[in-house]
Design an enzyme around this catalytic site. Structure first.
Site, PDB file in Angstrom:
ATOM      1  N   LYS A 176       0.830  -1.210   0.000  1.00  0.00           N
ATOM      2  CA  LYS A 176       0.000   0.000   0.000  1.00  0.00           C
ATOM      3  C   LYS A 176       0.867   1.263   0.000  1.00  0.00           C
ATOM      4  O   LYS A 176       0.619   2.221  -0.745  1.00  0.00           O
ATOM      5  CB  LYS A 176      -0.917  -0.023   1.235  1.00  0.00           C
ATOM      6  CG  LYS A 176      -1.622   1.269   1.534  1.00  0.00           C
ATOM      7  CD  LYS A 176      -2.605   1.619   0.445  1.00  0.00           C
ATOM      8  CE  LYS A 176      -3.030   3.059   0.534  1.00  0.00           C
ATOM      9  NZ  LYS A 176      -4.389   3.264   0.901  1.00  0.00           N
ATOM     10  N   CYS A 220      -3.627  10.872   1.854  1.00  0.00           N
ATOM     11  CA  CYS A 220      -2.945   9.588   1.612  1.00  0.00           C
ATOM     12  C   CYS A 220      -1.580   9.800   0.979  1.00  0.00           C
ATOM     13  O   CYS A 220      -0.552   9.476   1.563  1.00  0.00           O
ATOM     14  CB  CYS A 220      -3.788   8.727   0.683  1.00  0.00           C
ATOM     15  SG  CYS A 220      -5.469   8.572   1.257  1.00  0.00           S
TER      16      CYS A 220
HETATM   17  N1  SAJ Z   1      -2.161  14.948  -8.502  1.00  0.00           N
HETATM   18  C1  SAJ Z   1      -1.336  15.730  -9.302  1.00  0.00           C
HETATM   19  N2  SAJ Z   1      -1.020  15.283 -10.548  1.00  0.00           N
HETATM   20  C2  SAJ Z   1      -1.500  14.104 -11.036  1.00  0.00           C
HETATM   21  C3  SAJ Z   1      -2.329  13.299 -10.213  1.00  0.00           C
HETATM   22  C4  SAJ Z   1      -2.643  13.757  -8.948  1.00  0.00           C
HETATM   23  O1  SAJ Z   1      -0.895  16.811  -8.914  1.00  0.00           O
HETATM   24  O2  SAJ Z   1      -1.182  13.780 -12.185  1.00  0.00           O
HETATM   25  C5  SAJ Z   1      -2.513  15.421  -7.143  1.00  0.00           C
HETATM   26  C6  SAJ Z   1      -4.006  15.652  -6.945  1.00  0.00           C
HETATM   27  O3  SAJ Z   1      -4.401  16.895  -7.446  1.00  0.00           O
HETATM   28  C7  SAJ Z   1      -4.135  15.546  -5.442  1.00  0.00           C
HETATM   29  C8  SAJ Z   1      -3.081  14.489  -5.091  1.00  0.00           C
HETATM   30  O4  SAJ Z   1      -2.217  14.402  -6.204  1.00  0.00           O
HETATM   31  O5  SAJ Z   1      -3.797  16.763  -4.829  1.00  0.00           O
HETATM   32  C9  SAJ Z   1      -3.630  13.121  -4.779  1.00  0.00           C
HETATM   33  O6  SAJ Z   1      -4.696  12.788  -5.667  1.00  0.00           O
HETATM   34  P1  SAJ Z   1      -4.845  11.347  -6.329  1.00  0.00           P
HETATM   35  O7  SAJ Z   1      -6.021  11.360  -7.220  1.00  0.00           O
HETATM   36  O8  SAJ Z   1      -3.571  10.936  -6.945  1.00  0.00           O
HETATM   37  O9  SAJ Z   1      -5.033  10.337  -5.106  1.00  0.00           O
HETATM   38  P2  SAJ Z   1      -5.973  10.255  -3.777  1.00  0.00           P
HETATM   39  O10 SAJ Z   1      -5.186  10.821  -2.629  1.00  0.00           O
HETATM   40  O11 SAJ Z   1      -7.323  10.789  -4.002  1.00  0.00           O
HETATM   41  O12 SAJ Z   1      -6.094   8.640  -3.624  1.00  0.00           O
HETATM   42  C10 SAJ Z   1      -4.913   7.841  -3.558  1.00  0.00           C
HETATM   43  C11 SAJ Z   1      -5.061   6.671  -4.558  1.00  0.00           C
HETATM   44  N3  SAJ Z   1      -3.768   6.012  -4.721  1.00  0.00           N
HETATM   45  C12 SAJ Z   1      -3.236   5.783  -5.960  1.00  0.00           C
HETATM   46  O13 SAJ Z   1      -3.770   6.141  -6.979  1.00  0.00           O
HETATM   47  C13 SAJ Z   1      -1.939   5.033  -5.992  1.00  0.00           C
HETATM   48  C14 SAJ Z   1      -6.113   5.693  -4.057  1.00  0.00           C
HETATM   49  O14 SAJ Z   1      -6.168   4.525  -4.879  1.00  0.00           O
HETATM   50  C15 SAJ Z   1      -5.780   5.263  -2.613  1.00  0.00           C
HETATM   51  O15 SAJ Z   1      -6.747   4.344  -2.098  1.00  0.00           O
HETATM   52  C16 SAJ Z   1      -5.799   6.528  -1.760  1.00  0.00           C
HETATM   53  O16 SAJ Z   1      -4.754   7.376  -2.224  1.00  0.00           O
HETATM   54  C17 SAJ Z   1      -5.588   6.109  -0.306  1.00  0.00           C
HETATM   55  O17 SAJ Z   1      -6.590   6.019   0.440  1.00  0.00           O
HETATM   56  O18 SAJ Z   1      -4.456   5.794   0.062  1.00  0.00           O
END
Ligand code: SAJ
Length: 423
Positions: free
Chosen positions: A212, A266
């Protein structure tokens, strides 16, 4: 092994949907939370968090009598612990919620029960949880001492669902199931098979914990790469959005998108759990965290430069006359979740330091909660555009796509919202 009664400890963003999905499969579910307000809300068939469709599923589960919430643990065949694991001090994992949850369920455990840790945890946390349980119940045997013949089965099965798509991903995603022994894993797989359509892949507890953390660190490192590229490209006068689009045409390159920083509860937290256990070795993972945490400061610097530039072009004006509109407050697009949001952090800092008017635009929120409402003024999109001298795009909400902008406006586009449109 049959599980007639399932208890979920911690009824937040993961625990409540999980409890509701078990209940929708006609299992008796006892949800436990220390927050009496959350317990009362759920028992009324309502929810205290925002997640699409969750209200309907919880309402059905409660009215049909399959889901009930309480503040005090009761006997069950399986216990799932889904409490927060934040960090404390210098990014050290804080396991105190897991410790309290373990101590709370220990008195109601009986021979044959299964206990699963779902909370994202540093390596070794599942063994630690089992030790806390064993200390509280010397009359029962646990896997760390009695292996396959233990009275209680223990496993780690991390949640991996994406906020905004929780109900679908809970059912469809594969699950990594890390039992402390093979029998523990087998019991946990039987439990998840009640609602999981994806594969349940068996490993040990430590690998499941690390898996994870690895998934979220992988994403963090890749976003850091994109964020660093955006700073380099700004210096070299290159459109980073075009650059990434072009590089991604290579069959083995897939760069993520830069932004104002990484938010949520996360991705900005979990990599530290690796760093805290192996500080000497986790150099890239730590650096990625630092790169992403520094991105908001870089954006703030850009805003300062934009104000200075505006004043240079408008000699009669002072900083007090400059109106800055910040578009988007949530931590990612098309949600209303403000937790650990870099967009919110940046907007608050601008409101605190800029002597002129600061307008915050967040179409997913009707009113700002409590203290925030004293610090920020919410404005609708049209008013903000009409009055702004400088516009800062912080979140790429779909609703912003139709914005009709005066091209003479100074725009700081942290998401490449408009720059991606420029050919
Ligand atoms: N972000 C960027 N650029 C990108 C993608 C995301 O700047 O290309 C930023 C987003 O704007 C946000 C942050 O990253 O601020 C996180 O967003 P996210 O959509 O990547 O992830 P979370 O935090 O909503 O959910 C993540 C997920 N993990 C992965 O995709 C590996 C989800 O599957 C997990 O279950 C979750 O963390 C968790 O609970 O750990």
């Amino acid at each position: 092994m049959s599980f007639e009664t399932i208890s979920v400890i911690g009824l937040g963003y993961i625990g409540l949907p999980t409890a509701a999905v078990f209940a929708s499969r006609k299992k008796t579910v006892i949800g436990v939370d220390v927050n009496p307000l959350a317990v009362d809300t759920i028992n009324r068939g309502e929810i205290h968090i925002v997640e699409p469709d969750l209200d309907m599923v919880v309402h059905a589960a409660v009215t049909e009598g399959y889901l009930r919430a309480t503040t005090k643990p009761e006997p069950a065949d399986a216990f799932l612990i889904a409490v927060p694991t934040p960090f404390k001090g210098d990014h050290e994992p804080d396991l105190s919620y897991i410790e309290s949850a373990s101590k709370a369920i220990a008195p109601v455990l009986k021979k044959g029960d299964l206990v699963i840790l779902e909370s994202t945890s540093p390596v070794g946390a599942t063994e630690q949880m089992s030790t806390w349980l064993a200390e509280a119940r010397p009359d029962l045997t646990f896997p760390q001492m009695h292996g396959e013949s233990s009275d209680i089965r223990i496993a780690h099965c991390p949640e991996r669902v994406l906020p905004g798509h929780v109900l679908r991903e809970l059912v469809q995603n594969d699950r990594v199931v890390g039992g402390m022994t093979p029998k523990c894993s087998e019991a946990a797989v039987n439990l998840y098979k009640i609602f999981v359509d994806g594969d349940c892949i068996v490993t040990n507890a430590r690998t499941a914990e690390m898996c994870k953390l690895t998934e979220n660190s992988f994403r963090d490192v890749n976003i850091a790469f994109a964020n660093e590229l955006s700073i380099i490209c700004d210096r070299l006068d290159i459109n980073v959005w075009e650059l990434i689009r072009l590089a991604n045409r290579h069959p083995r390159v897939n760069i993520l998108q830069p932004g104002p920083g990484v938010g949520g509860h996360c991705i900005a937290v979990d990599p530290w759990f690796i760093v805290s256990r192996t500080p000497e070795e986790a150099r890239l993972i730590r650096t990625a965290r630092e790169v992403n945490d520094n991105k908001p400061l870089w954006v703030l610097e850009k805003i300062k430069l934009a104000v200075a530039d505006f004043l240079q072009r408008n000699a009669r004006k002072t900083a007090k006359d400059v109106t800055i509109a910040c578009f988007g407050l949530s931590f990612k697009p098309d949600i209303d979740d403000l937790r650990e949001s870099p967009a919110l952090g940046i907007t608050l800092k601008v409101a605190e330091t800029h002597p002129g008017t600061v307008l915050a635009v967040e179409p997913n929120i009707n009113a700002l909660p409590g203290k925030l409402s004293q610090k920020l003024t919410l404005a609708d999109m049209d008013t903000a555009i009409r009055n702004a001298d400088i516009l800062v795009m912080l979140v790429d909400h779909a609703i912003f796509k139709g914005l009709d902008l005066d091209r003479s406006l100074h725009i700081i586009d942290t998401r490449g919202f408009f720059e991606r449109l420029i050919p």
